[in-house]
Design a protein around this motif. Structure first.
Motif, PDB file in Angstrom:
ATOM      1  N   GLY A  43       0.810  -1.214   0.000  1.00 23.94           N
ATOM      2  CA  GLY A  43       0.000   0.000   0.000  1.00 23.94           C
ATOM      3  C   GLY A  43       0.841   1.260   0.000  1.00 23.94           C
ATOM      4  O   GLY A  43       0.549   2.220  -0.720  1.00 23.94           O
ATOM      5  N   VAL A  44       1.896   1.248   0.794  1.00 24.56           N
ATOM      6  CA  VAL A  44       2.802   2.404   0.842  1.00 24.56           C
ATOM      7  C   VAL A  44       3.533   2.540  -0.494  1.00 24.56           C
ATOM      8  O   VAL A  44       3.633   3.636  -1.053  1.00 24.56           O
ATOM      9  CB  VAL A  44       3.801   2.271   2.015  1.00 24.56           C
ATOM     10  CG1 VAL A  44       4.901   3.314   1.924  1.00 24.56           C
ATOM     11  CG2 VAL A  44       3.055   2.386   3.342  1.00 24.56           C
ATOM     12  N   LEU A  49       5.663   5.226  -4.972  1.00 22.99           N
ATOM     13  CA  LEU A  49       6.357   5.077  -6.256  1.00 22.99           C
ATOM     14  C   LEU A  49       5.597   5.717  -7.420  1.00 22.99           C
ATOM     15  O   LEU A  49       6.063   5.694  -8.546  1.00 22.99           O
ATOM     16  CB  LEU A  49       6.611   3.592  -6.535  1.00 22.99           C
ATOM     17  CG  LEU A  49       7.503   2.887  -5.520  1.00 22.99           C
ATOM     18  CD1 LEU A  49       7.623   1.408  -5.852  1.00 22.99           C
ATOM     19  CD2 LEU A  49       8.876   3.548  -5.468  1.00 22.99           C
ATOM     20  N   HIS A  50       4.423   6.276  -7.139  1.00 22.45           N
ATOM     21  CA  HIS A  50       3.613   6.943  -8.166  1.00 22.45           C
ATOM     22  C   HIS A  50       3.483   6.076  -9.410  1.00 22.45           C
ATOM     23  O   HIS A  50       3.867   6.466 -10.516  1.00 22.45           O
ATOM     24  CB  HIS A  50       4.177   8.319  -8.510  1.00 22.45           C
ATOM     25  CG  HIS A  50       4.204   9.240  -7.337  1.00 22.45           C
ATOM     26  ND1 HIS A  50       3.062   9.770  -6.795  1.00 22.45           N
ATOM     27  CD2 HIS A  50       5.232   9.696  -6.585  1.00 22.45           C
ATOM     28  CE1 HIS A  50       3.379  10.523  -5.765  1.00 22.45           C
ATOM     29  NE2 HIS A  50       4.691  10.495  -5.611  1.00 22.45           N
ATOM     30  N   VAL A  51       2.955   4.886  -9.214  1.00 25.45           N
ATOM     31  CA  VAL A  51       2.712   3.963 -10.316  1.00 25.45           C
ATOM     32  C   VAL A  51       1.830   4.681 -11.336  1.00 25.45           C
ATOM     33  O   VAL A  51       0.844   5.325 -10.970  1.00 25.45           O
ATOM     34  CB  VAL A  51       2.033   2.675  -9.785  1.00 25.45           C
ATOM     35  CG1 VAL A  51       1.698   1.736 -10.924  1.00 25.45           C
ATOM     36  CG2 VAL A  51       2.927   2.004  -8.764  1.00 25.45           C
ATOM     37  N   PRO A  52       2.188   4.615 -12.629  1.00 24.42           N
ATOM     38  CA  PRO A  52       1.472   5.401 -13.642  1.00 24.42           C
ATOM     39  C   PRO A  52       0.084   4.851 -13.998  1.00 24.42           C
ATOM     40  O   PRO A  52      -0.141   4.301 -15.073  1.00 24.42           O
ATOM     41  CB  PRO A  52       2.419   5.352 -14.848  1.00 24.42           C
ATOM     42  CG  PRO A  52       3.146   4.067 -14.703  1.00 24.42           C
ATOM     43  CD  PRO A  52       3.294   3.861 -13.206  1.00 24.42           C
ATOM     44  N   ILE A  53      -0.833   4.983 -13.060  1.00 28.26           N
ATOM     45  CA  ILE A  53      -2.230   4.640 -13.316  1.00 28.26           C
ATOM     46  C   ILE A  53      -3.081   5.789 -12.799  1.00 28.26           C
ATOM     47  O   ILE A  53      -2.572   6.716 -12.160  1.00 28.26           O
ATOM     48  CB  ILE A  53      -2.638   3.290 -12.657  1.00 28.26           C
ATOM     49  CG1 ILE A  53      -2.530   3.361 -11.142  1.00 28.26           C
ATOM     50  CG2 ILE A  53      -1.795   2.153 -13.194  1.00 28.26           C
ATOM     51  CD1 ILE A  53      -3.069   2.128 -10.447  1.00 28.26           C
ATOM     52  N   ARG A  58      -5.476   4.530  -7.925  1.00 27.29           N
ATOM     53  CA  ARG A  58      -4.239   4.117  -7.264  1.00 27.29           C
ATOM     54  C   ARG A  58      -4.337   4.371  -5.761  1.00 27.29           C
ATOM     55  O   ARG A  58      -3.996   3.519  -4.944  1.00 27.29           O
ATOM     56  CB  ARG A  58      -3.038   4.852  -7.861  1.00 27.29           C
ATOM     57  CG  ARG A  58      -1.713   4.409  -7.246  1.00 27.29           C
ATOM     58  CD  ARG A  58      -0.538   5.210  -7.763  1.00 27.29           C
ATOM     59  NE  ARG A  58      -0.643   6.581  -7.303  1.00 27.29           N
ATOM     60  CZ  ARG A  58      -0.438   7.657  -8.064  1.00 27.29           C
ATOM     61  NH1 ARG A  58      -0.126   7.535  -9.336  1.00 27.29           N
ATOM     62  NH2 ARG A  58      -0.551   8.866  -7.553  1.00 27.29           N
ATOM     63  N   LEU A  59      -4.837   5.549  -5.397  1.00 26.95           N
ATOM     64  CA  LEU A  59      -5.001   5.879  -3.981  1.00 26.95           C
ATOM     65  C   LEU A  59      -5.996   4.930  -3.322  1.00 26.95           C
ATOM     66  O   LEU A  59      -5.762   4.446  -2.208  1.00 26.95           O
ATOM     67  CB  LEU A  59      -5.460   7.329  -3.812  1.00 26.95           C
ATOM     68  CG  LEU A  59      -5.753   7.765  -2.378  1.00 26.95           C
ATOM     69  CD1 LEU A  59      -4.499   7.665  -1.521  1.00 26.95           C
ATOM     70  CD2 LEU A  59      -6.320   9.177  -2.364  1.00 26.95           C
ATOM     71  N   THR A 117      -5.365   1.227 -14.725  1.00 26.80           N
ATOM     72  CA  THR A 117      -4.489   1.098 -15.905  1.00 26.80           C
ATOM     73  C   THR A 117      -5.261   1.428 -17.179  1.00 26.80           C
ATOM     74  O   THR A 117      -4.755   2.135 -18.065  1.00 26.80           O
ATOM     75  CB  THR A 117      -3.904  -0.335 -15.974  1.00 26.80           C
ATOM     76  OG1 THR A 117      -3.184  -0.593 -14.772  1.00 26.80           O
ATOM     77  CG2 THR A 117      -2.985  -0.485 -17.173  1.00 26.80           C
ATOM     78  N   VAL A 118      -6.482   0.931 -17.281  1.00 30.19           N
ATOM     79  CA  VAL A 118      -7.297   1.172 -18.473  1.00 30.19           C
ATOM     80  C   VAL A 118      -7.687   2.648 -18.579  1.00 30.19           C
ATOM     81  O   VAL A 118      -7.697   3.204 -19.682  1.00 30.19           O
ATOM     82  CB  VAL A 118      -8.559   0.274 -18.432  1.00 30.19           C
ATOM     83  CG1 VAL A 118      -9.548   0.657 -19.519  1.00 30.19           C
ATOM     84  CG2 VAL A 118      -8.161  -1.187 -18.551  1.00 30.19           C
TER      85      VAL A 118
END
Length: 120
Positions: A43-44, A49-53, A58-59, A117-118
Protein backbone atom coordinates in the motif's frame (compact mmCIF):
# COMPACT_ATOMS: atom_id res chain seq x y z
CA UNK A 1 2.94 -23.55 41.48
CA UNK A 2 0.94 -22.96 38.31
CA UNK A 3 2.26 -21.20 35.26
CA UNK A 4 0.54 -17.96 34.37
CA UNK A 5 0.58 -17.63 30.60
CA UNK A 6 -0.90 -14.96 28.39
CA UNK A 7 -3.63 -14.95 27.24
CA UNK A 8 -5.33 -16.71 30.12
CA UNK A 9 -8.53 -16.97 28.06
CA UNK A 10 -6.66 -19.47 25.88
CA UNK A 11 -4.40 -21.28 28.30
CA UNK A 12 -6.99 -21.76 31.06
CA UNK A 13 -8.89 -24.24 28.84
CA UNK A 14 -8.41 -27.98 28.50
CA UNK A 15 -5.18 -29.95 28.52
CA UNK A 16 -1.80 -29.09 27.08
CA UNK A 17 -1.71 -30.23 23.41
CA UNK A 18 1.26 -31.75 21.61
CA UNK A 19 3.86 -28.95 21.37
CA UNK A 20 4.27 -29.57 17.63
CA UNK A 21 0.66 -28.52 17.04
CA UNK A 22 0.95 -25.47 19.26
CA UNK A 23 4.12 -24.40 17.46
CA UNK A 24 2.51 -24.99 14.05
CA UNK A 25 -0.41 -22.80 15.14
CA UNK A 26 2.07 -20.10 16.18
CA UNK A 27 3.88 -20.33 12.82
CA UNK A 28 0.55 -19.87 11.04
CA UNK A 29 -0.13 -16.77 13.12
CA UNK A 30 3.31 -15.39 12.27
CA UNK A 31 2.69 -16.08 8.57
CA UNK A 32 -0.44 -13.94 8.76
CA UNK A 33 1.62 -11.19 10.42
CA UNK A 34 4.13 -11.36 7.53
CA UNK A 35 1.22 -11.15 5.11
CA UNK A 36 -0.02 -8.06 6.93
CA UNK A 37 3.40 -6.42 6.69
CA UNK A 38 3.49 -7.18 2.95
CA UNK A 39 0.04 -5.62 2.50
CA UNK A 40 1.15 -2.46 4.32
CA UNK A 41 4.38 -2.31 2.30
CA UNK A 42 2.43 -2.76 -0.93
CA UNK A 43 0.00 0.00 0.00
CA UNK A 44 2.80 2.40 0.84
CA UNK A 45 4.81 1.49 -2.27
CA UNK A 46 1.84 1.90 -4.57
CA UNK A 47 1.49 5.54 -3.55
CA UNK A 48 5.16 6.35 -2.88
CA UNK A 49 6.36 5.08 -6.26
CA UNK A 50 3.61 6.94 -8.17
CA UNK A 51 2.71 3.96 -10.32
CA UNK A 52 1.47 5.40 -13.64
CA UNK A 53 -2.23 4.64 -13.32
CA UNK A 54 -5.28 6.78 -12.61
CA UNK A 55 -4.37 8.61 -9.39
CA UNK A 56 -7.75 8.23 -7.68
CA UNK A 57 -7.89 4.49 -8.29
CA UNK A 58 -4.24 4.12 -7.26
CA UNK A 59 -5.00 5.88 -3.98
CA UNK A 60 -8.09 3.71 -3.45
CA UNK A 61 -6.06 0.52 -4.05
CA UNK A 62 -3.37 1.76 -1.68
CA UNK A 63 -5.93 2.49 1.04
CA UNK A 64 -7.52 -0.94 0.63
CA UNK A 65 -4.09 -2.57 1.03
CA UNK A 66 -3.37 -0.49 4.13
CA UNK A 67 -6.79 -1.32 5.59
CA UNK A 68 -6.19 -5.03 4.98
CA UNK A 69 -2.80 -4.70 6.66
CA UNK A 70 -4.60 -3.21 9.66
CA UNK A 71 -7.39 -5.83 9.77
CA UNK A 72 -5.34 -9.01 9.29
CA UNK A 73 -3.39 -9.02 12.62
CA UNK A 74 -6.44 -8.94 14.93
CA UNK A 75 -8.17 -11.58 12.82
CA UNK A 76 -5.00 -13.69 12.90
CA UNK A 77 -4.80 -13.31 16.70
CA UNK A 78 -8.42 -14.37 17.04
CA UNK A 79 -7.79 -17.36 14.76
CA UNK A 80 -4.68 -18.36 16.69
CA UNK A 81 -6.59 -18.24 19.99
CA UNK A 82 -9.57 -20.18 18.61
CA UNK A 83 -7.31 -22.90 17.18
CA UNK A 84 -5.31 -23.15 20.41
CA UNK A 85 -8.47 -23.45 22.52
CA UNK A 86 -9.87 -26.11 20.16
CA UNK A 87 -6.65 -28.14 20.37
CA UNK A 88 -6.64 -27.88 24.15
CA UNK A 89 -10.25 -29.12 24.29
CA UNK A 90 -9.76 -31.86 21.69
CA UNK A 91 -12.30 -30.23 19.36
CA UNK A 92 -12.16 -29.83 15.58
CA UNK A 93 -10.17 -26.81 14.45
CA UNK A 94 -12.25 -23.76 13.48
CA UNK A 95 -12.11 -22.23 10.03
CA UNK A 96 -10.00 -19.13 9.47
CA UNK A 97 -11.65 -15.74 9.78
CA UNK A 98 -8.84 -14.10 7.80
CA UNK A 99 -9.44 -15.71 4.43
CA UNK A 100 -12.66 -14.06 3.25
CA UNK A 101 -11.66 -10.43 4.04
CA UNK A 102 -8.27 -11.05 2.47
CA UNK A 103 -9.68 -12.61 -0.72
CA UNK A 104 -12.27 -9.86 -1.14
CA UNK A 105 -9.74 -7.12 -0.42
CA UNK A 106 -7.05 -8.43 -2.75
CA UNK A 107 -9.63 -8.95 -5.51
CA UNK A 108 -10.83 -5.36 -4.99
CA UNK A 109 -7.25 -4.07 -5.24
CA UNK A 110 -6.69 -6.05 -8.45
CA UNK A 111 -9.90 -4.64 -9.94
CA UNK A 112 -8.91 -1.08 -8.95
CA UNK A 113 -5.47 -1.51 -10.52
CA UNK A 114 -6.89 -2.94 -13.74
CA UNK A 115 -9.41 -0.07 -14.00
CA UNK A 116 -6.68 2.42 -13.11
CA UNK A 117 -4.49 1.10 -15.90
CA UNK A 118 -7.30 1.17 -18.47
CA UNK A 119 -8.48 4.67 -17.48
CA UNK A 120 -5.10 6.42 -17.21
Amino acid sequence: MSLRRFPRGVYDHGAEPDPRFTLANERTFLAWIRTSLALVAGGVALEALHVPIHSGLRLAASLVLLALGLVVPPLAWRGWAAAERAMRRGEPLPSSGVLLPLVVGVAAVALLLVLGTVLR
